[in-house]
Design a protein around this motif. Sequence first.
Motif, PDB file in Angstrom:
ATOM      1  N   GLY A 174       0.794  -1.297   0.048  1.00 17.24           N
ATOM      2  CA  GLY A 174       0.119  -0.163   0.038  1.00 17.24           C
ATOM      3  C   GLY A 174       0.870   1.200  -0.046  1.00 17.24           C
ATOM      4  O   GLY A 174       0.464   2.322  -0.707  1.00 17.24           O
ATOM      5  N   THR A 175       1.906   1.138   0.632  1.00 16.23           N
ATOM      6  CA  THR A 175       2.658   2.339   0.575  1.00 16.23           C
ATOM      7  C   THR A 175       3.503   2.407  -0.526  1.00 16.23           C
ATOM      8  O   THR A 175       3.734   3.843  -1.122  1.00 16.23           O
ATOM      9  CB  THR A 175       3.986   2.239   1.807  1.00 16.23           C
ATOM     10  OG1 THR A 175       3.235   2.234   3.270  1.00 16.23           O
ATOM     11  CG2 THR A 175       4.671   3.286   1.899  1.00 16.23           C
ATOM     12  N   ALA A 198       3.204   5.713  -2.999  1.00 17.74           N
ATOM     13  CA  ALA A 198       4.605   6.357  -3.807  1.00 17.74           C
ATOM     14  C   ALA A 198       4.309   6.560  -5.207  1.00 17.74           C
ATOM     15  O   ALA A 198       4.560   7.651  -5.935  1.00 17.74           O
ATOM     16  CB  ALA A 198       5.787   5.524  -3.536  1.00 17.74           C
ATOM     17  N   ASN A 199       3.798   5.419  -5.861  1.00 12.34           N
ATOM     18  CA  ASN A 199       3.312   5.263  -7.327  1.00 12.34           C
ATOM     19  C   ASN A 199       2.369   6.712  -7.503  1.00 12.34           C
ATOM     20  O   ASN A 199       2.424   7.418  -8.613  1.00 12.34           O
ATOM     21  CB  ASN A 199       2.599   4.181  -7.602  1.00 12.34           C
ATOM     22  CG  ASN A 199       2.935   3.700  -9.020  1.00 12.34           C
ATOM     23  OD1 ASN A 199       2.844   4.495  -9.916  1.00 12.34           O
ATOM     24  ND2 ASN A 199       2.685   2.460  -9.448  1.00 12.34           N
ATOM     25  N   SER A 200       1.415   6.826  -6.724  1.00 19.60           N
ATOM     26  CA  SER A 200       0.381   7.823  -6.836  1.00 19.60           C
ATOM     27  C   SER A 200       1.164   9.300  -6.818  1.00 19.60           C
ATOM     28  O   SER A 200       0.725  10.182  -7.655  1.00 19.60           O
ATOM     29  CB  SER A 200      -0.798   7.950  -5.870  1.00 19.60           C
ATOM     30  OG  SER A 200      -1.292   6.688  -6.018  1.00 19.60           O
ATOM     31  N   MET A 201       2.037   9.485  -5.965  1.00 22.16           N
ATOM     32  CA  MET A 201       2.761  10.760  -5.735  1.00 22.16           C
ATOM     33  C   MET A 201       3.612  11.103  -7.080  1.00 22.16           C
ATOM     34  O   MET A 201       3.841  11.942  -7.307  1.00 22.16           O
ATOM     35  CB  MET A 201       3.531  10.667  -4.347  1.00 22.16           C
ATOM     36  CG  MET A 201       4.112  12.200  -4.344  1.00 22.16           C
ATOM     37  SD  MET A 201       3.097  13.681  -3.981  1.00 22.16           S
ATOM     38  CE  MET A 201       2.271  12.963  -2.616  1.00 22.16           C
ATOM     39  N   ILE A 202       4.132   9.847  -7.646  1.00 21.91           N
ATOM     40  CA  ILE A 202       4.905  10.181  -8.898  1.00 21.91           C
ATOM     41  C   ILE A 202       3.933  10.581  -9.911  1.00 21.91           C
ATOM     42  O   ILE A 202       4.211  11.550 -10.787  1.00 21.91           O
ATOM     43  CB  ILE A 202       5.356   8.677  -9.304  1.00 21.91           C
ATOM     44  CG1 ILE A 202       6.667   8.436  -8.274  1.00 21.91           C
ATOM     45  CG2 ILE A 202       6.147   8.913 -10.760  1.00 21.91           C
ATOM     46  CD1 ILE A 202       7.437   6.845  -8.470  1.00 21.91           C
ATOM     47  N   LEU A 214       8.030  14.966  -6.235  1.00 20.84           N
ATOM     48  CA  LEU A 214       9.098  13.776  -6.463  1.00 20.84           C
ATOM     49  C   LEU A 214       9.759  13.556  -4.916  1.00 20.84           C
ATOM     50  O   LEU A 214      10.376  12.356  -4.464  1.00 20.84           O
ATOM     51  CB  LEU A 214      10.041  14.110  -7.645  1.00 20.84           C
ATOM     52  CG  LEU A 214       9.718  13.817  -8.863  1.00 20.84           C
ATOM     53  CD1 LEU A 214      10.568  14.511  -9.796  1.00 20.84           C
ATOM     54  CD2 LEU A 214       9.250  12.457  -9.329  1.00 20.84           C
ATOM     55  N   HIS A 215      10.320  14.723  -4.076  1.00 18.36           N
ATOM     56  CA  HIS A 215      10.672  14.607  -2.895  1.00 18.36           C
ATOM     57  C   HIS A 215       9.803  13.851  -1.839  1.00 18.36           C
ATOM     58  O   HIS A 215      10.188  12.909  -1.271  1.00 18.36           O
ATOM     59  CB  HIS A 215      11.028  15.817  -2.312  1.00 18.36           C
ATOM     60  CG  HIS A 215      12.458  16.372  -2.751  1.00 18.36           C
ATOM     61  ND1 HIS A 215      13.843  15.673  -2.604  1.00 18.36           N
ATOM     62  CD2 HIS A 215      13.042  17.471  -3.667  1.00 18.36           C
ATOM     63  CE1 HIS A 215      14.560  16.359  -2.880  1.00 18.36           C
ATOM     64  NE2 HIS A 215      14.243  17.556  -3.533  1.00 18.36           N
ATOM     65  N   SER A 216       8.672  14.277  -2.165  1.00 19.61           N
ATOM     66  CA  SER A 216       7.439  13.405  -1.118  1.00 19.61           C
ATOM     67  C   SER A 216       7.498  12.056  -1.532  1.00 19.61           C
ATOM     68  O   SER A 216       7.172  11.138  -0.711  1.00 19.61           O
ATOM     69  CB  SER A 216       6.127  14.204  -1.334  1.00 19.61           C
ATOM     70  OG  SER A 216       6.212  15.172  -1.014  1.00 19.61           O
ATOM     71  N   ALA A 217       7.403  11.576  -3.085  1.00 12.47           N
ATOM     72  CA  ALA A 217       7.593  10.175  -3.430  1.00 12.47           C
ATOM     73  C   ALA A 217       8.560   9.432  -2.753  1.00 12.47           C
ATOM     74  O   ALA A 217       8.617   8.296  -2.282  1.00 12.47           O
ATOM     75  CB  ALA A 217       7.568  10.205  -4.786  1.00 12.47           C
ATOM     76  N   ARG A 218       9.794  10.089  -2.840  1.00 15.44           N
ATOM     77  CA  ARG A 218      11.044   9.703  -2.335  1.00 15.44           C
ATOM     78  C   ARG A 218      10.844   9.209  -0.788  1.00 15.44           C
ATOM     79  O   ARG A 218      11.224   8.131  -0.170  1.00 15.44           O
ATOM     80  CB  ARG A 218      12.124  10.667  -2.326  1.00 15.44           C
ATOM     81  CG  ARG A 218      13.558  10.435  -1.711  1.00 15.44           C
ATOM     82  CD  ARG A 218      14.605  11.223  -1.583  1.00 15.44           C
ATOM     83  NE  ARG A 218      14.359  12.626  -1.249  1.00 15.44           N
ATOM     84  CZ  ARG A 218      14.066  12.911   0.196  1.00 15.44           C
ATOM     85  NH1 ARG A 218      14.451  12.077   0.963  1.00 15.44           N
ATOM     86  NH2 ARG A 218      13.817  14.209   0.408  1.00 15.44           N
ATOM     87  N   THR A 219      10.121  10.252  -0.078  1.00 13.33           N
ATOM     88  CA  THR A 219      10.177   9.962   1.392  1.00 13.33           C
ATOM     89  C   THR A 219       9.101   8.657   1.544  1.00 13.33           C
ATOM     90  O   THR A 219       9.378   8.043   2.392  1.00 13.33           O
ATOM     91  CB  THR A 219       9.767  11.039   2.249  1.00 13.33           C
ATOM     92  OG1 THR A 219       8.327  11.589   1.732  1.00 13.33           O
ATOM     93  CG2 THR A 219      10.632  12.377   2.133  1.00 13.33           C
ATOM     94  N   ILE A 220       8.280   8.610   0.733  1.00  8.05           N
ATOM     95  CA  ILE A 220       7.055   7.559   0.873  1.00  8.05           C
ATOM     96  C   ILE A 220       7.852   6.164   0.616  1.00  8.05           C
ATOM     97  O   ILE A 220       7.463   5.102   1.279  1.00  8.05           O
ATOM     98  CB  ILE A 220       6.132   7.849  -0.153  1.00  8.05           C
ATOM     99  CG1 ILE A 220       5.078   8.756   0.363  1.00  8.05           C
ATOM    100  CG2 ILE A 220       5.097   6.457  -0.172  1.00  8.05           C
ATOM    101  CD1 ILE A 220       4.093   9.414  -0.697  1.00  8.05           C
ATOM    102  N   VAL A 221       8.764   6.175  -0.503  1.00  9.69           N
ATOM    103  CA  VAL A 221       9.817   4.893  -0.860  1.00  9.69           C
ATOM    104  C   VAL A 221      10.288   4.431   0.568  1.00  9.69           C
ATOM    105  O   VAL A 221      10.546   3.306   0.702  1.00  9.69           O
ATOM    106  CB  VAL A 221      10.542   5.242  -2.001  1.00  9.69           C
ATOM    107  CG1 VAL A 221      11.418   4.146  -2.278  1.00  9.69           C
ATOM    108  CG2 VAL A 221       9.457   5.240  -3.165  1.00  9.69           C
ATOM    109  N   LEU A 260      15.507   3.162  -5.783  1.00  7.10           N
ATOM    110  CA  LEU A 260      14.572   3.980  -6.314  1.00  7.10           C
ATOM    111  C   LEU A 260      14.473   5.343  -5.493  1.00  7.10           C
ATOM    112  O   LEU A 260      14.109   6.691  -5.907  1.00  7.10           O
ATOM    113  CB  LEU A 260      13.032   3.338  -6.060  1.00  7.10           C
ATOM    114  CG  LEU A 260      12.105   4.181  -6.560  1.00  7.10           C
ATOM    115  CD1 LEU A 260      12.134   4.682  -8.018  1.00  7.10           C
ATOM    116  CD2 LEU A 260      10.567   3.411  -6.368  1.00  7.10           C
ATOM    117  N   SER A 261      14.682   5.295  -4.132  1.00  5.70           N
ATOM    118  CA  SER A 261      14.694   6.675  -3.394  1.00  5.70           C
ATOM    119  C   SER A 261      15.668   7.500  -3.635  1.00  5.70           C
ATOM    120  O   SER A 261      15.578   8.654  -4.002  1.00  5.70           O
ATOM    121  CB  SER A 261      14.802   6.486  -1.844  1.00  5.70           C
ATOM    122  OG  SER A 261      15.966   5.777  -1.816  1.00  5.70           O
TER     123      SER A 261
END
Length: 186
Positions: free
Chosen positions: A32-33, A37-41, A127-134, A160-161
């Motif tokens: 789910g996490t 991350a996929n959604s934030m990308i 993209l920074h938010s996606a990184r922190t989610i990853v 990926l992060s």
Amino acid sequence: MRIYTRSGDKGTTSLIYGQRVPKNHLRVEAYGTCDEANSMIGLALSFVEKEVDWDEKQTFIEMMHRVQTVLFHVGSELATPEDKEVVWKLKQVHIDELEEQIDNWQTHLPELRNFILPSGSSASAALHSARTIVRRAERMIVGLKEELPDTLVFSYLNRLSDFLFVAARFINLKSNGEERTLNINH
């Protein structure tokens, strides 16, 4: 096809092959996490479409779409019980592609001499938010290490992060966003 099944109304969901687990099971939290991350990308790409104008924009978008697709492979591995075969298995080439792109983007970026604050363009911040989610997904899957002995999920998410960090810097460069550095005097 109906989108709702009602099968999760009592707090459980199915892994691949039908095994029912609680919705707060570590595997479900982890995939789910990755989905988050996929959604934030995807959000970042919507900003790229509007904010950035350079010749290679479509190449960047296609690379991100590949990453989004591979995140489904990660989810597949995380959603497959340990005694079953993974249908969409990660491959070393997925990690190699990230490393190659990181190295490519790095040649265009100023040398990193300070910590940077997630900032600049909306695309970069997303993209920074996606990184922190990853990174959160990485922390979660540590608890699954014994159940995932022969997987590349750990390496892929780690890389990926890094990829998303460099992508955020690269998009800031291409969109003329300001890259703010950490001021240690505060």
